[in-house]
Scaffold this active site. Structure first.
Site, PDB file in Angstrom:
ATOM      1  N   HIS A 131     -13.194  30.552   3.050  1.00 26.42           N
ATOM      2  CA  HIS A 131     -12.495  29.821   1.881  1.00 26.42           C
ATOM      3  C   HIS A 131     -13.498  30.282   0.689  1.00 26.42           C
ATOM      4  CE1 HIS A 131     -10.908  26.940   4.994  1.00 26.42           C
ATOM      5  NE2 HIS A 131     -10.545  25.962   4.193  1.00 26.42           N
ATOM      6  N   ASP A 149      11.894 -16.003  -4.424  1.00 25.30           N
ATOM      7  CA  ASP A 149      12.824 -15.531  -3.513  1.00 25.30           C
ATOM      8  C   ASP A 149      13.978 -15.051  -4.490  1.00 25.30           C
ATOM      9  OD1 ASP A 149      11.683 -16.057  -1.307  1.00 25.30           O
ATOM     10  OD2 ASP A 149      12.476 -17.911  -1.007  1.00 25.30           O
ATOM     11  N   HIS A 159      14.177 -20.852   6.722  1.00 30.31           N
ATOM     12  CA  HIS A 159      14.354 -19.453   7.072  1.00 30.31           C
ATOM     13  C   HIS A 159      14.603 -19.240   8.567  1.00 30.31           C
ATOM     14  CE1 HIS A 159      14.000 -17.204   3.304  1.00 30.31           C
ATOM     15  NE2 HIS A 159      12.997 -17.821   2.870  1.00 30.31           N
ATOM     16  N   GLN A 198      10.333 -23.143   2.971  1.00 34.36           N
ATOM     17  CA  GLN A 198       9.822 -21.826   3.937  1.00 34.36           C
ATOM     18  C   GLN A 198      10.281 -21.891   5.374  1.00 34.36           C
ATOM     19  OE1 GLN A 198       8.856 -19.423   1.950  1.00 34.36           O
ATOM     20  NE2 GLN A 198       8.646 -17.924   3.651  1.00 34.36           N
ATOM     21  N   GLU A 253       2.033 -14.103   3.056  1.00 36.22           N
ATOM     22  CA  GLU A 253       3.088 -13.268   2.181  1.00 36.22           C
ATOM     23  C   GLU A 253       3.300 -13.710   1.165  1.00 36.22           C
ATOM     24  OE1 GLU A 253       7.871 -12.437   3.231  1.00 36.22           O
ATOM     25  OE2 GLU A 253       6.899 -13.981   4.190  1.00 36.22           O
ATOM     26  N   HIS A 254       3.573 -15.114   1.039  1.00 32.43           N
ATOM     27  CA  HIS A 254       3.556 -15.894  -0.269  1.00 32.43           C
ATOM     28  C   HIS A 254       2.383 -17.291  -0.272  1.00 32.43           C
ATOM     29  CE1 HIS A 254       7.642 -15.411   1.256  1.00 32.43           C
ATOM     30  NE2 HIS A 254       7.937 -14.751  -0.160  1.00 32.43           N
TER      31      HIS A 254
END
Length: 451
Positions: A441, A382, A282, A279, A348-349
């Site tokens: 109405h 991924d 990245h 990770q 996220e993960h």
């Protein structure tokens, strides 16, 4: 060892590794979680003038920004079909086969996400039908830079295609090494998916192009405006999406990628270290967080990191990410506390490496995607798990889902009442209209009574 209650303890580690924090004895709600400092608001100051310039000057602005930020002016804004075809023809056969298998798996999962039209009958002559209608046109952003992301083409395009979106366009930054076109693997993925509309544009300027559209001097469209923009990008892409939200729909304002890993002492420290490293590969601001119930395991992971970092390709980038404030190892009291911590972090993960990982995973409420057990690393998601890798970051998984077919669908209600059905509920309409001091109405319903 004994730990003083309600006091966090830090362990010194080498410069190449990661910080360990012992938070046992602390209320999980009081733990200062590792987070990066991503100031999207500050990026807006740079982004807003770019958006306005693209809206005003169109193609010339896009070409100028390509030269300024990417180091080259592309031969044309739109990538010709022959360039897409050449990219696919020249694609490495193994890469092509891998992309085809990824597309097959992602399409299968997303095909099953489709929602069906449903009609509810409330009374004779009174029905409400919910239809699911795809947005008309979507702009898919695919980043360039440190890495090439054909997988992002797959994740965005397949979800939109399975939703039935009739018009797709892709934007990706021009590359100096490839004649000013986006990376050929990106182009090949687009061709493989049957998306012929690809633009050599990156950053905030590409998002502005999608939102406002770009015309020729004769007024005809080069790139028509889209209804929605999706796809990951850097802080300026995130800022542009935030600035233009409302004019276009967006998936989310994605920030730096992140993983949290929840483990007990049954996990394999070498595998966990490899997942943290993958990770961190990245970006220097990528987040890698380990939450463990075992002090011994925490130190074993640090030892594994030291060994594995000697052999990795992007060692400097990975070390910087692991040492940053967004990364770290937290030692917690027990699994219950660990679940509270990862829920607060809302990764996220999220990987689960514990005994009975499937049961533990179902206790977690907040995560973009949960990878269950030791044989489901984030890298699987991924690429070819079949799930989507465009996921909420920065804690937004507490309220936001990842990219899916639903991202591109709008629920529209069809309300159908006949005369008798309306007459039955007219008193309810009138009563509530009067209660809200909106008598017209009620009258709009009553006027039909004697028709």
């Amino acid at each position: 060892m004994t730990i003083e209650s309600n006091v966090e303890r830090h362990y010194p580690v080498s410069q190449s590794s990661i910080t360990i924090r012992d938070v046992r004895g602390l209320d999980p709600a009081d733990i200062d979680l590792p987070r990066g400092d991503l100031d999207v608001d500050a990026a807006l100051a740079v982004t807003l003038p770019v958006i306005q310039d693209v809206r005003t000057r169109g193609v010339e602005a896009l070409m100028d920004y390509a030269e300024r930020f990417d180091g080259i002016r592309p031969p044309s804004l739109r990538v010709p079909q022959r360039v897409l075809d050449d990219a696919l023809s020249n694609l490495d056969p193994e890469v092509k086969a891998a992309l085809e298998e990824t597309i097959r798996r992602v399409r299968a999962v997303h095909h099953d996400q489709k929602r069906n039209e449903h009609t509810t009958t409330l009374a004779p002559g009174a029905t409400v039908t919910e239809r699911w209608i795809p947005v008309d046109r979507v702009g898919l952003y695919v980043p360039g830079g440190r890495a090439v992301y054909p997988s992002s083409v797959v994740m965005n395009a397949v979800a939109a295609q399975e939703a039935g979106v009739p018009s797709l366009a892709i934007a990706s930054p021009p590359q100096r090494d490839h004649g000013g076109w986006p990376h050929p693997t990106i182009l090949a993925a687009a061709a493989l998916l049957g998306v012929p509309e690809v633009y050599a544009a990156g950053g905030a300027q590409a998002i502005a192009m999608f939102a406002h559209g770009i015309r020729n001097t004769d007024g005809s469209w080069i790139c028509e405006p889209v209804a929605m923009v999706t796809g990951p990008g850097n802080i300026y892409v995130a800022a542009a999406k935030r600035a233009l939200r409302g004019r276009v729909g967006i998936d989310s304002g994605a920030g730096p990628t992140e993983v949290a890993i929840l483990v007990d002492d049954s996990a394999n420290p070498g595998w966990v270290a490899a997942d943290l490293i993958s990770q961190a590969e990245h970006d220097v601001i990528a987040a890698a967080v380990l939450v463990t119930t075992s002090e011994t395991f925490a130190h074993a992971v640090v030892d594994e990191l030291e060994i594995q970092l000697l052999a990795v390709k992007h060692g400097d980038r990975i070390r910087q990410a692991l040492r940053g404030p967004q990364s770290g190892i937290l030692i917690v009291d027990d699994l219950d506390a660990g679940i509270q911590v990862v829920d607060a972090y809302a990764a996220e993960h999220l990987e689960i490496h514990t005994r009975d990982a499937a049961a533990v995973a179902r206790r977690v409420k907040n995560a973009g995607a949960i990878f269950v057990g030791s044989y489901a690393p984030v890298s699987l998601g991924d690429y070819c798990a079949g799930s989507n890798h465009v996921l909420p970051t920065g804690g937004s998984a507490r309220h936001t889902s990842g990219l899916s077919v639903q991202t591109f669908l709008r629920g529209v209600h069809l309300i159908e009442y006949d005369k008798e059905a309306l007459a039955q509920v007219e008193p309810v309409v009138s009563t509530l209209a009067n209660a809200e001091d909106l008598p017209a109405h009620g009258y709009a319903a009553r006027i039909r009574r004697n028709a």
